[in-house]
Design a protein around this motif. Sequence first.
Motif, mmCIF file in Angstrom:
data_model
loop_
_atom_site.group_PDB
_atom_site.id
_atom_site.type_symbol
_atom_site.label_atom_id
_atom_site.label_comp_id
_atom_site.label_asym_id
_atom_site.label_seq_id
_atom_site.Cartn_x
_atom_site.Cartn_y
_atom_site.Cartn_z
ATOM 1 N N MET A 1 41.696 72.582 50.879
ATOM 2 C CA MET A 1 41.515 72.401 49.472
ATOM 3 C C MET A 1 42.446 73.206 48.582
ATOM 4 S SD MET A 1 37.598 74.442 49.192
ATOM 5 C CE MET A 1 37.715 75.418 50.460
ATOM 6 N N HIS A 2 42.941 72.764 47.381
ATOM 7 C CA HIS A 2 43.729 73.115 46.107
ATOM 8 C C HIS A 2 43.637 74.140 45.076
ATOM 9 C CE1 HIS A 2 46.762 70.137 48.980
ATOM 10 N NE2 HIS A 2 47.301 71.310 48.687
ATOM 11 N N SER A 3 43.904 74.600 44.815
ATOM 12 C CA SER A 3 43.601 75.317 43.725
ATOM 13 C C SER A 3 44.415 74.834 42.550
ATOM 14 C CB SER A 3 43.938 77.368 43.793
ATOM 15 O OG SER A 3 45.577 77.412 43.394
ATOM 16 N N PRO A 4 43.734 74.574 41.261
ATOM 17 C CA PRO A 4 44.893 73.719 40.219
ATOM 18 C C PRO A 4 45.480 75.001 39.698
ATOM 19 C CG PRO A 4 42.545 74.106 39.882
ATOM 20 C CD PRO A 4 42.443 74.569 40.998
ATOM 21 N N ASP A 5 46.962 74.831 39.825
ATOM 22 C CA ASP A 5 47.227 75.868 38.920
ATOM 23 C C ASP A 5 47.763 76.674 39.048
ATOM 24 O OD1 ASP A 5 50.187 75.795 36.869
ATOM 25 O OD2 ASP A 5 48.125 76.338 35.167
ATOM 26 N N ALA A 6 48.138 77.536 39.981
ATOM 27 C CA ALA A 6 47.106 78.543 40.692
ATOM 28 C C ALA A 6 48.247 79.963 40.039
ATOM 29 C CB ALA A 6 47.429 78.700 42.220
ATOM 30 N N GLY A 7 49.417 79.318 40.011
ATOM 31 C CA GLY A 7 50.447 80.300 39.451
ATOM 32 C C GLY A 7 50.584 80.465 37.564
ATOM 33 N N GLY A 8 50.108 79.444 37.036
ATOM 34 C CA GLY A 8 50.204 79.037 35.909
ATOM 35 C C GLY A 8 51.207 78.043 35.594
ATOM 36 N N ASP A 9 52.246 78.236 36.587
ATOM 37 C CA ASP A 9 53.190 77.473 36.228
ATOM 38 C C ASP A 9 53.451 75.516 36.867
ATOM 39 O OD1 ASP A 9 53.452 78.165 38.557
ATOM 40 O OD2 ASP A 9 55.509 78.928 38.712
ATOM 41 N N GLY A 10 52.404 75.559 37.189
ATOM 42 C CA GLY A 10 52.292 74.096 37.477
ATOM 43 C C GLY A 10 52.328 74.213 39.304
ATOM 44 N N VAL A 11 51.754 75.478 39.956
ATOM 45 C CA VAL A 11 52.350 74.997 41.464
ATOM 46 C C VAL A 11 50.361 75.347 41.822
ATOM 47 C CG1 VAL A 11 52.082 76.907 43.240
ATOM 48 C CG2 VAL A 11 53.933 76.913 41.839
ATOM 49 N N ALA A 12 50.030 74.172 42.442
ATOM 50 C CA ALA A 12 48.867 74.198 43.667
ATOM 51 C C ALA A 12 49.225 75.037 44.750
ATOM 52 C CB ALA A 12 48.265 72.511 43.481
ATOM 53 N N LEU A 13 48.540 75.773 45.176
ATOM 54 C CA LEU A 13 47.955 76.421 46.303
ATOM 55 C C LEU A 13 46.893 76.173 47.669
ATOM 56 C CD1 LEU A 13 48.528 80.561 45.431
ATOM 57 C CD2 LEU A 13 50.036 78.828 46.317
ATOM 58 N N SER A 14 47.764 75.532 48.623
ATOM 59 C CA SER A 14 46.705 74.767 49.159
ATOM 60 C C SER A 14 45.635 76.293 50.647
ATOM 61 C CB SER A 14 46.825 74.039 50.489
ATOM 62 O OG SER A 14 46.560 73.710 51.553
ATOM 63 N N TYR A 15 44.688 76.030 50.751
ATOM 64 C CA TYR A 15 43.516 77.494 51.766
ATOM 65 C C TYR A 15 42.532 76.582 51.874
ATOM 66 C CZ TYR A 15 40.406 76.617 47.167
ATOM 67 O OH TYR A 15 39.217 76.648 46.328
ATOM 68 N N ASP A 16 42.248 77.770 52.717
ATOM 69 C CA ASP A 16 41.043 77.405 53.496
ATOM 70 C C ASP A 16 40.328 78.366 53.073
ATOM 71 O OD1 ASP A 16 42.040 75.472 55.301
ATOM 72 O OD2 ASP A 16 43.212 76.810 56.503
ATOM 73 N N ASP A 17 39.000 78.729 53.098
ATOM 74 C CA ASP A 17 37.874 79.387 52.220
ATOM 75 C C ASP A 17 36.529 79.810 53.289
ATOM 76 O OD1 ASP A 17 36.098 81.360 50.940
ATOM 77 O OD2 ASP A 17 36.124 80.186 49.540
ATOM 78 N N ALA A 18 36.422 80.773 54.273
ATOM 79 C CA ALA A 18 35.189 80.191 54.991
ATOM 80 C C ALA A 18 34.560 81.545 55.270
ATOM 81 C CB ALA A 18 36.076 79.869 56.562
ATOM 82 N N GLY A 19 33.261 81.718 56.537
ATOM 83 C CA GLY A 19 32.291 82.920 55.997
ATOM 84 C C GLY A 19 31.665 83.454 55.010
ATOM 85 N N ASP A 20 30.939 84.057 55.062
ATOM 86 C CA ASP A 20 30.832 85.219 53.567
ATOM 87 C C ASP A 20 30.804 86.712 53.796
ATOM 88 O OD1 ASP A 20 29.371 82.238 52.715
ATOM 89 O OD2 ASP A 20 28.497 82.492 54.263
ATOM 90 N N GLY A 21 30.771 87.090 53.066
ATOM 91 C CA GLY A 21 30.979 88.710 53.241
ATOM 92 C C GLY A 21 31.978 89.459 52.465
ATOM 93 N N GLN A 22 32.200 89.928 53.043
ATOM 94 C CA GLN A 22 33.813 90.942 52.371
ATOM 95 C C GLN A 22 34.344 90.397 52.347
ATOM 96 O OE1 GLN A 22 34.841 94.808 53.878
ATOM 97 N NE2 GLN A 22 36.479 95.018 52.616
ATOM 98 N N PRO A 23 35.384 89.515 51.121
ATOM 99 C CA PRO A 23 36.705 88.780 51.080
ATOM 100 C C PRO A 23 37.685 89.702 51.797
ATOM 101 C CG PRO A 23 35.393 89.317 48.833
ATOM 102 C CD PRO A 23 35.254 90.056 49.659
ATOM 103 N N ILE A 24 38.314 88.767 52.526
ATOM 104 C CA ILE A 24 39.921 89.167 52.954
ATOM 105 C C ILE A 24 40.777 88.377 52.462
ATOM 106 C CG2 ILE A 24 41.217 89.234 55.332
ATOM 107 C CD1 ILE A 24 38.536 90.789 56.606
ATOM 108 N N VAL A 25 41.826 88.521 52.698
ATOM 109 C CA VAL A 25 42.611 86.878 51.915
ATOM 110 C C VAL A 25 43.646 87.220 53.023
ATOM 111 C CG1 VAL A 25 44.320 86.039 49.923
ATOM 112 C CG2 VAL A 25 42.188 87.406 49.235
ATOM 113 N N ALA A 26 44.329 86.120 53.354
ATOM 114 C CA ALA A 26 45.183 86.876 54.742
ATOM 115 C C ALA A 26 46.832 85.983 53.717
ATOM 116 C CB ALA A 26 44.919 85.702 55.859
ATOM 117 N N LEU A 27 47.430 86.539 54.061
ATOM 118 C CA LEU A 27 49.079 86.252 53.569
ATOM 119 C C LEU A 27 50.371 86.091 54.899
ATOM 120 C CD1 LEU A 27 47.639 88.844 51.568
ATOM 121 C CD2 LEU A 27 49.209 87.565 49.804
ATOM 122 N N HIS A 28 50.893 85.290 54.529
ATOM 123 C CA HIS A 28 51.774 85.036 55.858
ATOM 124 C C HIS A 28 53.531 85.054 55.562
ATOM 125 C CE1 HIS A 28 52.907 81.056 53.619
ATOM 126 N NE2 HIS A 28 52.191 80.876 53.263
#
Length: 288
Positions: A1-28
């Motif tokens: 999936m891609h987020s539209p204009d994620a950074g407010g400057d035209g950048v679209a971030l590609s991401y995975d969103d899986a599972g349910d429950g407490q959100p955990i965000v993984a940053l590489h």
Amino acid sequence: MHSPDAGGDGVALSYDDAGDGQPIVALHGLTATRRYVVMGSRALERSGHRVIAYDARGHGKSSPAPTADAYGYEALAADLETLLDSLGIDRALLAGASMGAQTALAFALTRPERVDALALITPAFDPDYTLAGERLERYDALAAGLRDGGVEGFVEAYRQSPAGVSAVDPRWRPAVLDAVRQRMALHEHPGAVADALRVVPRSRPFTAWEDLRALESIPAVVVASRDEADPEHPLALGQRYAEALGGAAVRTEEIGSSPLAWQGGQLSRVIAELAARSQLDSEGPLVS
């Protein structure tokens, strides 16, 4: 999936969103992709967590920044906040590796109310040490190798770097080189990664160790590798982060084992334990 204009400057971030429950965000980390946090493990989703893993701007399948200098921690933290907003997530546990750890801290220092907990995996930034001279030249050489020679140009620059694979214990060198080659092949915009290699090491996610005292109330764990396999992320520096955060736990591998940060299932267990602790803290003491 891609987020539209994620950074407010035209950048679209590609991401995975899986599972349910407490959100955990993984940053590489720098030059990695979203796969290189829990190394493909699905243990967190199976244990009842919603896991969002995304490629930082210019990395993996995410789009490049609009300008070559727009890869600093301010922009990286802004991307994280806008992604959370787009997914309707008010608070999350942030699990960041290297550059991702610093991004998580930069975000937490400005938006602490949105952070359930911090899992800092092999943090590398030292506010007491300004990168200069040979160390900056090393990152610039890696950027040039990638820009001019692609994956193999980057690998060759890494081979020649005094702080690169030659600093790794010989028994771990083949695995390190294989991992470097594999992750570099996943980038759709190698020129953008080359830009990030020049900008990120020159950026500061925070100013001084004392800044992290503001985060003492946020549950945290530091995952630090032993120096034999990962000298670029010193064990002593990980311990210094834990101290600065008010005595956060430090987790590392057994002597002679591969780094805990490379073991997706075991790392996921550490993150899940932190998530459980943060949930207990948020519920507060029981009243009888």
